[in-house]
Write an enzyme that holds these catalytic residues in place. Structure first.
Site, PDB file in Angstrom:
ATOM      1  N   ARG A   1     -23.260 -40.717  -6.937  1.00 36.37           N
ATOM      2  CA  ARG A   1     -23.927 -39.827  -7.867  1.00 36.37           C
ATOM      3  C   ARG A   1     -25.181 -39.220  -7.235  1.00 36.37           C
ATOM      4  O   ARG A   1     -25.473 -38.046  -7.387  1.00 36.37           O
ATOM      5  CB  ARG A   1     -24.311 -40.673  -9.089  1.00 36.37           C
ATOM      6  CG  ARG A   1     -24.924 -39.914 -10.208  1.00 36.37           C
ATOM      7  CD  ARG A   1     -23.878 -39.145 -10.956  1.00 36.37           C
ATOM      8  NE  ARG A   1     -24.473 -38.223 -11.883  1.00 36.37           N
ATOM      9  CZ  ARG A   1     -23.868 -37.121 -12.293  1.00 36.37           C
ATOM     10  NH1 ARG A   1     -22.669 -36.817 -11.874  1.00 36.37           N
ATOM     11  NH2 ARG A   1     -24.459 -36.336 -13.151  1.00 36.37           N
TER      12      ARG A   1
ATOM     13  N   ASP B   1     -29.395 -48.649 -18.436  1.00 33.40           N
ATOM     14  CA  ASP B   1     -28.806 -49.442 -17.348  1.00 33.40           C
ATOM     15  C   ASP B   1     -28.879 -50.942 -17.612  1.00 33.40           C
ATOM     16  O   ASP B   1     -28.385 -51.737 -16.812  1.00 33.40           O
ATOM     17  CB  ASP B   1     -29.473 -49.095 -16.005  1.00 33.40           C
ATOM     18  CG  ASP B   1     -29.153 -47.681 -15.571  1.00 33.40           C
ATOM     19  OD1 ASP B   1     -28.197 -47.094 -16.118  1.00 33.40           O
ATOM     20  OD2 ASP B   1     -29.862 -47.148 -14.695  1.00 33.40           O
TER      21      ASP B   1
ATOM     22  N   ARG C   1     -20.902 -36.390 -17.001  1.00 30.02           N
ATOM     23  CA  ARG C   1     -22.220 -36.518 -16.377  1.00 30.02           C
ATOM     24  C   ARG C   1     -22.613 -35.154 -15.796  1.00 30.02           C
ATOM     25  O   ARG C   1     -22.500 -34.911 -14.603  1.00 30.02           O
ATOM     26  CB  ARG C   1     -22.195 -37.618 -15.298  1.00 30.02           C
ATOM     27  CG  ARG C   1     -21.888 -38.983 -15.878  1.00 30.02           C
ATOM     28  CD  ARG C   1     -21.998 -40.105 -14.865  1.00 30.02           C
ATOM     29  NE  ARG C   1     -23.360 -40.365 -14.449  1.00 30.02           N
ATOM     30  CZ  ARG C   1     -23.710 -41.359 -13.637  1.00 30.02           C
ATOM     31  NH1 ARG C   1     -22.803 -42.172 -13.161  1.00 30.02           N
ATOM     32  NH2 ARG C   1     -24.970 -41.545 -13.293  1.00 30.02           N
ATOM     33  N   PRO C   2     -23.107 -34.243 -16.665  1.00 31.79           N
ATOM     34  CA  PRO C   2     -23.384 -32.870 -16.212  1.00 31.79           C
ATOM     35  C   PRO C   2     -24.619 -32.786 -15.312  1.00 31.79           C
ATOM     36  O   PRO C   2     -25.449 -33.700 -15.305  1.00 31.79           O
ATOM     37  CB  PRO C   2     -23.645 -32.116 -17.521  1.00 31.79           C
ATOM     38  CG  PRO C   2     -24.093 -33.151 -18.490  1.00 31.79           C
ATOM     39  CD  PRO C   2     -23.465 -34.448 -18.075  1.00 31.79           C
ATOM     40  N   ILE C   3     -24.737 -31.677 -14.552  1.00 33.15           N
ATOM     41  CA  ILE C   3     -25.952 -31.452 -13.754  1.00 33.15           C
ATOM     42  C   ILE C   3     -26.535 -30.060 -14.037  1.00 33.15           C
ATOM     43  O   ILE C   3     -27.208 -29.461 -13.210  1.00 33.15           O
ATOM     44  CB  ILE C   3     -25.730 -31.662 -12.234  1.00 33.15           C
ATOM     45  CG1 ILE C   3     -24.629 -30.751 -11.689  1.00 33.15           C
ATOM     46  CG2 ILE C   3     -25.430 -33.107 -11.895  1.00 33.15           C
ATOM     47  CD1 ILE C   3     -24.713 -30.612 -10.167  1.00 33.15           C
ATOM     48  N   ASP C   4     -26.256 -29.552 -15.254  1.00 32.08           N
ATOM     49  CA  ASP C   4     -26.725 -28.204 -15.593  1.00 32.08           C
ATOM     50  C   ASP C   4     -28.252 -28.079 -15.521  1.00 32.08           C
ATOM     51  O   ASP C   4     -28.772 -27.015 -15.182  1.00 32.08           O
ATOM     52  CB  ASP C   4     -26.217 -27.813 -16.989  1.00 32.08           C
ATOM     53  CG  ASP C   4     -26.645 -28.808 -18.048  1.00 32.08           C
ATOM     54  OD1 ASP C   4     -26.255 -29.995 -17.945  1.00 32.08           O
ATOM     55  OD2 ASP C   4     -27.407 -28.443 -18.964  1.00 32.08           O
ATOM     56  N   GLN C   5     -28.981 -29.144 -15.823  1.00 33.50           N
ATOM     57  CA  GLN C   5     -30.446 -29.056 -15.797  1.00 33.50           C
ATOM     58  C   GLN C   5     -30.972 -28.975 -14.357  1.00 33.50           C
ATOM     59  O   GLN C   5     -31.992 -28.340 -14.102  1.00 33.50           O
ATOM     60  CB  GLN C   5     -31.083 -30.244 -16.523  1.00 33.50           C
ATOM     61  CG  GLN C   5     -30.730 -30.309 -17.992  1.00 33.50           C
ATOM     62  CD  GLN C   5     -31.113 -29.033 -18.735  1.00 33.50           C
ATOM     63  OE1 GLN C   5     -32.269 -28.588 -18.711  1.00 33.50           O
ATOM     64  NE2 GLN C   5     -30.147 -28.424 -19.393  1.00 33.50           N
TER      65      GLN C   5
ATOM     66  N   LYS D   1     -32.961 -49.536  -6.507  1.00 29.71           N
ATOM     67  CA  LYS D   1     -31.842 -48.671  -6.084  1.00 29.71           C
ATOM     68  C   LYS D   1     -32.100 -47.205  -6.437  1.00 29.71           C
ATOM     69  O   LYS D   1     -31.978 -46.330  -5.588  1.00 29.71           O
ATOM     70  CB  LYS D   1     -30.561 -49.133  -6.777  1.00 29.71           C
ATOM     71  CG  LYS D   1     -29.455 -48.107  -6.760  1.00 29.71           C
ATOM     72  CD  LYS D   1     -28.334 -48.487  -7.699  1.00 29.71           C
ATOM     73  CE  LYS D   1     -27.355 -47.374  -7.926  1.00 29.71           C
ATOM     74  NZ  LYS D   1     -27.569 -46.598  -9.146  1.00 29.71           N
ATOM     75  N   ASN D   2     -32.469 -46.939  -7.687  1.00 35.10           N
ATOM     76  CA  ASN D   2     -32.555 -45.547  -8.102  1.00 35.10           C
ATOM     77  C   ASN D   2     -33.792 -44.829  -7.549  1.00 35.10           C
ATOM     78  O   ASN D   2     -33.861 -43.607  -7.596  1.00 35.10           O
ATOM     79  CB  ASN D   2     -32.446 -45.424  -9.624  1.00 35.10           C
ATOM     80  CG  ASN D   2     -31.014 -45.709 -10.086  1.00 35.10           C
ATOM     81  OD1 ASN D   2     -30.084 -45.708  -9.259  1.00 35.10           O
ATOM     82  ND2 ASN D   2     -30.835 -45.958 -11.366  1.00 35.10           N
TER      83      ASN D   2
ATOM     84  N   CYS E   1     -20.574 -43.870 -10.602  1.00 41.61           N
ATOM     85  CA  CYS E   1     -19.949 -44.740 -11.594  1.00 41.61           C
ATOM     86  C   CYS E   1     -19.299 -43.916 -12.688  1.00 41.61           C
ATOM     87  O   CYS E   1     -19.835 -42.898 -13.116  1.00 41.61           O
ATOM     88  CB  CYS E   1     -20.999 -45.652 -12.222  1.00 41.61           C
ATOM     89  SG  CYS E   1     -21.419 -47.026 -11.166  1.00 41.61           S
TER      90      CYS E   1
ATOM     91  N   ARG F   1     -22.569 -51.774  -5.149  1.00 42.68           N
ATOM     92  CA  ARG F   1     -23.284 -50.501  -4.984  1.00 42.68           C
ATOM     93  C   ARG F   1     -24.757 -50.680  -5.268  1.00 42.68           C
ATOM     94  O   ARG F   1     -25.580 -49.903  -4.775  1.00 42.68           O
ATOM     95  CB  ARG F   1     -22.787 -49.463  -6.004  1.00 42.68           C
ATOM     96  CG  ARG F   1     -21.360 -49.096  -5.904  1.00 42.68           C
ATOM     97  CD  ARG F   1     -21.067 -48.141  -7.017  1.00 42.68           C
ATOM     98  NE  ARG F   1     -21.672 -46.883  -6.629  1.00 42.68           N
ATOM     99  CZ  ARG F   1     -21.070 -45.719  -6.722  1.00 42.68           C
ATOM    100  NH1 ARG F   1     -19.876 -45.637  -7.221  1.00 42.68           N
ATOM    101  NH2 ARG F   1     -21.680 -44.634  -6.333  1.00 42.68           N
TER     102      ARG F   1
END
Ligand code: EPU
Length: 435
Positions: free
Chosen positions: A93, A310, A123-127, A22-23, A117, A402
């Protein structure tokens, strides 16, 4: 609303074929936007996150041709917009990968803030943003959208040091940099198998990416990616989930987990063996069985090659049935224990203190009405229900679907007593009754 009804306590016996990861799929499909041609992607899992991401590509103007259940051809030559549908992209996501892909190919992207999820923490996305900015993009947030744009139309290579080891940021920056002008070096990268898979996919389309799977990834930007064919790797977490199912089901059964890459499974295999589970490796299969009571173990989740976050809820389920007291420490997310209260309804003894769960093993679990709060927690509850005495009713199973292809069919083929039932939405019913 779909619910799963499970009658537990039966041994599981037989073979299970693991689907594509999936990922990896939810990154490789958006990465097809970078390809100025047709790419054929094989071993795509049939899960709702994949359906959603394919729909988003279609809405952008890509043509999607379904070749068979697990193969699609994506033609991104006629993409006509860089703005994604709000409704679709906020659902998952992985829609953040659309930013890296659209920005890399067209120099701009407008993508709804990613959803996905909810396991109870931020769940930051700053990077990701740090990476895009280093490559020359301006990134702003407005009206629920993340807007990224590079005025010149093309990103420029840069050196980027990630402050935290992030799977998503590593892959997103890799995508954006594939078509940038000049060289990019990403340091302190995540090393998960799907990162190597994305790099292999991009390289097979003409990119020049080295070092994926190590701390440092070097990307030499190329002018164009052309079409090709690529098969996605098997899903490490789906495989681990079936291994755990074999570990907690009644003794007397065994599961042959097929179509896996054993190396990717090492961290999970080792932990299950520590718990007394027998695992035999052969080529691309693992034979898993338990013949004695499970033993306690301590688990700490870490970025690959550590024990995967996970698999944390599934492994905790194993430990609820082990002899003695085990410690589970979440080392990736700030919190991921919302499912613990559901396991407690089934008789588990678990105390959570911040990132640590103290699991006191019990002799047996008993069936109960329980609720999935996220994908992996949902999988853990299915496993707990299979191990438990009596009937369990699992709601919110859309989270499970999912990420697990045909979980009902695969488990039934192993002898599990599990079925999906459609029930009217209770809220709708109660409103109807009031009015
Ligand atoms: N982080 C930051 N800033 C960022 C990005 C991440 O601080 O910009 C932090 C996170 O808060 C977290 C850590 O870094 O504490 C790791 O997050 P990462 O970016 O690696 O996670 P992700 O890319 O958002 C993917 C998977 C998750 C999986 C994690 C960790 C996808 C779509 N999701 O998320 O998978 O838990 O990596 O391996 O690939 C799942 O499949 O059930 C799932 C949640």
């Amino acid at each position: 609303m779909t619910k799963y009804i499970v009658h537990g306590g039966k041994p599981l016996f037989g073979e299970v074929e693991i689907s594509g990861a999936k990922n990896a799929a939810v990154a490789i499909i958006p990465a097809a936007i970078l390809v100025d041609g047709v790419c054929r992607i094989e071993n795509i899992p049939q899960i709702s996150d994949v359906t959603a991401i394919l729909k988003i590509l279609e809405q952008l103007g890509a043509s999607i041709r379904s070749i068979n259940r697990h193969t699609v051809e994506i033609d991104s030559r006629h993409i006509h917009t860089t703005r994604t549908s709000y409704e679709l992209s906020r659902k998952l996501r992985a829609s953040y990968y659309l930013i890296g892909a659209l920005l890399g190919r067209f120099g701009r992207a407008e993508v709804a803030m990613p959803g996905g999820c909810n396991f109870g923490g931020v769940r930051p996305i700053d990077q990701h943003v740090k990476g895009f900015s280093a490559l020359g993009a301006g990134v702003t947030t407005e009206g629920g959208y993340i807007n990224a744009i590079v005025e010149s139309g093309r990103l420029t290579g840069a050196n980027i040091y990630l402050d935290v080891v992030s799977v998503g940021a590593t892959m997103n920056i890799m995508m954006a940099a594939a078509l940038a002008q000049g060289d990019t070096v990403i340091e302190n990268c995540a090393k998960e198998p799907h990162i190597v898979d994305l790099a292999n996919f991009l390289n097979s389309m003409g990119a020049d990416i080295r070092g994926a799977g190590t701390d440092t990834i070097k990307i030499r930007g190329v002018e164009r990616l052309s079409g090709g064919s690529y098969a996605i790797i098997p899903d490490q977490i789906e495989a681990g989930t079936y291994m755990v199912a074999a570990a907690v089901a009644a003794t007397g059964g065994q599961i042959l987990v097929k179509n896996i890459i054993p190396k990717h499974m090492d961290c999970i295999t080792a932990k299950l063996q520590e718990c007394g589970v027998e695992v035999e490796e052969q080529d691309d299969t693992l034979l898993v069985r338990r013949t004695a009571r499970l033993k306690k173990a301590n688990v700490k989740t870490l970025p690959y090659p550590g024990f995967p976050t996970d698999m944390q809820p599934q492994m905790t389920t194993v430990l609820t049935l082990a002899q003695g007291t085990s410690l589970v420490t979440e080392g990736v997310w700030s919190s991921r224990y919302r499912y613990v209260d559901e396991l407690k309804r089934m008789g588990a003894r678990i105390q959570v203190d911040d990132k640590t769960a103290v699991v006191e093993g019990v002799e047996k679990l008993t069936g109960a009405p329980i609720q999935a709060y996220d994908l992996r927690a949902g999988a853990a509850l299915v496993i707990a229900a299979l191990a438990a005495e009596g009937e369990s009713e699992i709601s919110n199973v859309q989270y499970i679907e999912r990420g697990y292809e045909d979980i009902i069919g695969k488990l039934r083929a192993l002898g599990a007593d599990i079925r999906a039932v459609e029930e009217p939405d209770e809220d709708v019913l109660s409103t109807a009754q009031i009015s």
